[in-house]
Motif scaffolding. Sequence first.
Motif, PDB file in Angstrom:
ATOM      1  N   GLU A  56      -4.067  -8.764   2.777  1.00 29.53           N
ATOM      2  CA  GLU A  56      -4.320  -7.665   1.855  1.00 29.53           C
ATOM      3  C   GLU A  56      -5.445  -6.842   2.094  1.00 29.53           C
ATOM      4  O   GLU A  56      -5.445  -5.447   2.199  1.00 29.53           O
ATOM      5  CB  GLU A  56      -4.277  -8.219   0.396  1.00 29.53           C
TER       6      GLU A  56
ATOM      7  N   PHE B  29      -5.572  -3.385   4.483  1.00 32.82           N
ATOM      8  CA  PHE B  29      -6.048  -2.227   3.819  1.00 32.82           C
ATOM      9  C   PHE B  29      -7.059  -1.665   4.403  1.00 32.82           C
ATOM     10  O   PHE B  29      -7.212  -0.355   4.593  1.00 32.82           O
ATOM     11  CB  PHE B  29      -6.242  -2.465   2.383  1.00 32.82           C
TER      12      PHE B  29
ATOM     13  N   GLN C 247      -3.304   4.064  -1.355  1.00 29.20           N
ATOM     14  CA  GLN C 247      -3.752   3.137  -2.583  1.00 29.20           C
ATOM     15  C   GLN C 247      -2.961   1.697  -2.558  1.00 29.20           C
ATOM     16  O   GLN C 247      -2.189   1.443  -1.905  1.00 29.20           O
ATOM     17  CB  GLN C 247      -2.996   3.875  -3.663  1.00 29.20           C
ATOM     18  N   ASN C 248      -3.782   0.837  -2.836  1.00 29.88           N
ATOM     19  CA  ASN C 248      -3.475  -0.750  -2.939  1.00 29.88           C
ATOM     20  C   ASN C 248      -2.809  -0.912  -4.117  1.00 29.88           C
ATOM     21  O   ASN C 248      -3.343  -0.982  -5.381  1.00 29.88           O
ATOM     22  CB  ASN C 248      -4.688  -1.675  -2.762  1.00 29.88           C
TER      23      ASN C 248
ATOM     24  N   PHE D 287       0.757  -1.078  -0.008  1.00 30.93           N
ATOM     25  CA  PHE D 287       0.042   0.027  -0.181  1.00 30.93           C
ATOM     26  C   PHE D 287       0.805   1.197  -0.056  1.00 30.93           C
ATOM     27  O   PHE D 287       1.820   1.385   0.576  1.00 30.93           O
ATOM     28  CB  PHE D 287      -1.055   0.054   1.299  1.00 30.93           C
TER      29      PHE D 287
END
Length: 817
Positions: free
Chosen positions: A563, A567, A583-584, A503
């Motif tokens: 993930e 996030f 942002q991923n 990220f």
Amino acid sequence: MAGLPTTARVVIIGGGVVGTSSLYHLCKAGWTDCVLLEKNELTSGSTWHAAGNVPTFSSSWSLMNMQRYSTELYRGLADAVDYPMNYHVTGSLRLAHTKERMQEFQRAKGMGRYQGMDIDIVGPDEIKRRYPFIETHDLKGALYDPSDGDIDPAQLTQALAKGARDMGARIIRFCPVSGVRRENDEWVVETPQGEIRCEIVVNAAGYRAAEVGKMFGRDVPMMVMSHQYILFEEIPELMAWSKEQGKKLPLLRDVDTSYYLRQEKNGMNLGPYERNCRAHWATHNDPMPEDFSFQLFPDDLDRLEHYLADAIARVPILGTAGLSKVINGPIPYAPDGNPLIGPMPGVPNAFEACVFTFGIAQGGGAGKVLAEWITEGQTEWDMWSCDPRRFTAFAAAPDYSVAKGMEIYGNEYAIQFPRHAWPAGRDRKLSPIHDRIKALGAQFDAYNGWERATWYAQPGDDTSEEATLTFRRDGPWQHRVREECLAVRDAAGILDLPGFSRFRLQGPGARDWLVTMITGLVPKPGRIGLGYFSDDKGRIVTEMSIMALAEDLFFLITASVAEQHDFEWLQHHLPRPNQLTLQNLTDAFSCQILSGPKSRSVLSELTDADLSLPWLSHQSAQIAGHWCQLVRVSFAGELGWEIHTKVEDTGAIFDAVWAAGQKHGLKPFGMYALDSLRLEKGYRTWKGDLSTDYTILQGGLERFVKWDKADFRGKAALQNEKQQGVKKRFVTLVVENPGDCDAPSVSTLWHDGKIVGETTSGGWGHRIDKSIALGMLRADLAEPGTAIEIEIFGDRFRAVVQKDEPLWDPRNERLRA
């Protein structure tokens, strides 16, 4: 019929056992302004045709907790809510034909004893004493669970519903939900009877959960199986025995054959999980009907013939009984067979409590867990095994969900061996160099869908699936893993690691915000460090590597399986109003680990980067004319770098490193070797050694706590814990004179005949040639040199607490070289 209220705090969609349990537990927590909407009558989905078995057995600690809670709740529920229920606690016998099955039972017994349950292992004579109609000639033994039994699913659901109504909740039947929308930070739930506004919505729609999920823009990873069970007519011998004994037979499960057999009044109920199973509503040609309430599929007895014959051979009196009824109904499956309980991924103020394959057994515990998620924002037990965020988008693809669901159903009772990779639904996410490492002999397993090499086979090695069906360490991989570890120790190894969750966080104040989010220090630009994220109770939420590129620009790197979880944790806690961007970028980059004393020599031929920069530094560099980020860290515990690349450049960079490394003895290594290497360094894994079952201090992470920071999440709880005294501590153990198996997670630790802790992970350390276990131990025993016992599949071995330093390279001299 009472009209639909216009507002509520929580709306639950679905009136099966899980929906009503969620409603009941929300009310118990004081949230009584809740409404449950059911499109038909309560129980009309999978609940009404469920067999109603209530086991506690599981190979998962969290699922066992949840099922144990259900049995405890159900025992007192009739009196608590003043509603009569048929709940028969008969006990159960789970049969074992093999040594490996007995090992699985021994581990479950250890877990159950730790949770206060009187689970036991019994031999063939005791099986026969408890179940006189059984043939035992080919059995090794059985797991006996006195808490097991069966309950009437409709009565259970109605009891939970009554309890919730009595506390003030509303249940509206025959009220299907037609849509949802978001307005003014509220949910508006649309129904033919009108609209209802609420803060929070729960999808408890059972096998229709995917349909409800789409209303939220959510693809629920699930499919629907047809599950059949057969009811038999009265058996005179059984009736006479029950009358004489004043009880029912224990519930019987022949898990190696794959069925359960239960006394039903004076007849029997046979429920197989057949290999030649059938998925329903899986294609456009077979759509889910608009309404399937209280309906069944046509009988399909040909599928059950083998299991019926086996059950009659096992319990011959079954063969004397006529068949009275076949139940063939829909039950939902997630791709790993566990339910979805927790925050709905990507959707604010929405939760899931759905896709229950064993909803009756898990319903009570599920309601407790779901209510904790909603009312407290966290759960008592670490429930990652059921968290909807454990799946990312690929898992919702219908062909994947169906393939995995059918594989799980056909292997419902299968032993979960540590080195076995299930074959269905594979090759979903491939590394850019997948074909290159496959050609080198890589054997693969999936990590959040990413295919990663576990070990590298050589010609003649046994790579069959059968070879992995063991708990023993000496499978065909073992000597190859040793060779890989020694290459990393003596020369250099390269590991392909696609799918690191990554990220990018940037914006004015990004550093200041991170300071409040982690327990320790935020690294300066050019440096990388571990950041530990705690919840308000001081428990371990996650660990991320924080790479500082500039004062307010960071890459946060975490486990592939974390993930979605990590996030959303970051996203949920971003400051408001928010000037930061998160942002991923997981899919844009890949990574290789180059590690070993010759790794600097390999890189020096390829790059002008400054390879003298210290441990925990990073720099942009060029290899083979392509950009990469060289990061001076090593989870393997040797001199090394992570080479982070853009996906499209990974192949060229790997080829250059591979070619340059040959004269230095460079070898590929896989995840099994990495696991061995990290154990020798005492490095933790996410949701193994690091989970919300433990606090930061229990986890041995106080060196990552900066007490003099103004504030950080969990600080007050951790200060209080430090003052009161930490009750259990993270330790490294070396097992003396180990047997054939290393300690799996949640192996019980004993001292003076008392349970004093549990392992969190274990394995063989090839550099030190010892069996290692990491675990949590009662604080007064967590002193170096203390001898305890570790229970590994029923046998106890002497193990010694090690110093609070790595077993390999204790001063990190090789790492910093």
